[in-house]
Design an enzyme around this catalytic site. Sequence first.
Site, mmCIF file in Angstrom:
data_model
loop_
_atom_site.group_PDB
_atom_site.id
_atom_site.type_symbol
_atom_site.label_atom_id
_atom_site.label_comp_id
_atom_site.label_asym_id
_atom_site.label_seq_id
_atom_site.Cartn_x
_atom_site.Cartn_y
_atom_site.Cartn_z
ATOM 1 N N ASP A 118 43.610 -19.721 87.582
ATOM 2 C CA ASP A 118 42.609 -20.657 87.313
ATOM 3 C C ASP A 118 41.233 -19.805 87.946
ATOM 4 O O ASP A 118 40.338 -20.746 88.105
ATOM 5 C CB ASP A 118 42.687 -22.034 87.599
ATOM 6 C CG ASP A 118 43.100 -22.234 88.964
ATOM 7 O OD1 ASP A 118 43.845 -23.413 89.041
ATOM 8 O OD2 ASP A 118 42.956 -21.335 89.828
ATOM 9 N N SER A 119 41.334 -18.822 88.353
ATOM 10 C CA SER A 119 40.163 -17.962 88.826
ATOM 11 C C SER A 119 38.847 -17.851 87.696
ATOM 12 O O SER A 119 37.872 -17.804 88.136
ATOM 13 C CB SER A 119 40.448 -16.585 89.227
ATOM 14 O OG SER A 119 41.232 -16.059 88.650
ATOM 15 N N GLU A 171 49.523 -24.290 94.293
ATOM 16 C CA GLU A 171 48.985 -24.260 95.596
ATOM 17 C C GLU A 171 49.443 -25.015 96.587
ATOM 18 O O GLU A 171 49.842 -26.239 96.401
ATOM 19 C CB GLU A 171 47.502 -24.188 95.594
ATOM 20 C CG GLU A 171 46.865 -23.254 94.836
ATOM 21 C CD GLU A 171 45.324 -23.108 94.934
ATOM 22 O OE1 GLU A 171 44.697 -23.953 95.680
ATOM 23 O OE2 GLU A 171 44.566 -22.247 94.134
ATOM 24 N N GLU A 190 46.980 -15.495 100.456
ATOM 25 C CA GLU A 190 45.700 -15.188 100.250
ATOM 26 C C GLU A 190 44.750 -15.396 101.527
ATOM 27 O O GLU A 190 44.776 -16.169 102.252
ATOM 28 C CB GLU A 190 44.916 -16.139 99.101
ATOM 29 C CG GLU A 190 43.542 -15.875 99.030
ATOM 30 C CD GLU A 190 42.981 -16.328 97.410
ATOM 31 O OE1 GLU A 190 43.903 -16.871 96.832
ATOM 32 O OE2 GLU A 190 41.834 -16.134 97.271
HETATM 33 O O1 KIV Z 1 43.402 -18.245 90.372
HETATM 34 C C1 KIV Z 1 43.878 -17.089 90.741
HETATM 35 O O2 KIV Z 1 43.220 -16.076 89.845
HETATM 36 C C2 KIV Z 1 44.748 -16.784 91.719
HETATM 37 C C3 KIV Z 1 44.819 -15.489 92.590
HETATM 38 C C4 KIV Z 1 43.511 -14.995 92.827
HETATM 39 C C5 KIV Z 1 45.764 -15.492 93.361
HETATM 40 O O3 KIV Z 1 45.265 -17.622 92.385
#
Ligand code: KIV
Length: 274
Positions: free
Chosen positions: A67-68, A128, A191
């Site tokens: 969700d980045s 998470e 992270e």
């Molecule tokens: O949302 C994401 O892309 C992530 C990665 C950066 C680990 O959680």
Amino acid sequence: MSTKTAKSTPGSTNGSRPGLDPLRPVTVPDFAGAKARGIRLTMLTAYDFTMARLVDAAGVDSILVGDSLGMVVQGKPVYHTRLVVRGVRRALVVADLPFMTYQVSPQQAVESAGRLVKEGGAHAVKLEGGVRSAAAIAAITGADIPLVGHVGLTPQSVRRLGGFKVQRDAEKLIEDALVIEAAGAFALVVECVPTDLAARVTAAVKVPTIGIGAGPQCDGQILVTPDILGLFDDFRPRFVKQYADLGQAVRKAVEAYCGEVRDGSFPAAEHGFR
Ligand code: KIV
């Protein structure tokens, strides 16, 4: 997991170190067992068919539909997962559970994870949090859905954490990692954690750790694909290495196209039909 036969893919061996079999689709047991075999795992993000196809063909072991890309705002994780799965022949596709799709109750968590697998076609899901997410993780893995945990800097909690900061609470990190492992996760993203502490977390668990800003002693690495390709340059965290400048290449190509349309040199005779 896709039943299609994987294309012959380059690049999943790395110098003298072996990688996972480049000719077979990566399974959850392959991924989980890589640590015991001393294999370093490669993981990148993708959100659409084209990028998924490119990174898969280049031999990455796993793709995160993270969700980045602001999927929380767009609210279409199932849609993006489906696009990615369609482009992939070999990589293990892990889909991120967006904010507030697993926090309410274990039942909500199983239902959300179930949608990503059943409707999106994901091979596994990620969420998470450690101790605070233990019940959700146990419920999802109890429903036989493979799950990746995520500790350290957890972007969905960035307001509570007070920003994108390196996480240094060793006791909490190790406790979170152990709880996630005990709840049935098959891998763990770590992270923004100091290198030595990430090495301690890696030694404390049997499942592979996948680092991002967590140093070289994790069992694998993940980065956000637009960052390594130079497609997103507003902000570059210290842990990102840029491997190409596609942003510049795109700008140059678009400028050339606009210039030629404006001065009449495109389309030329060879681009037309008789
Ligand atoms: O949302 C994401 O892309 C992530 C990665 C950066 C680990 O959680």
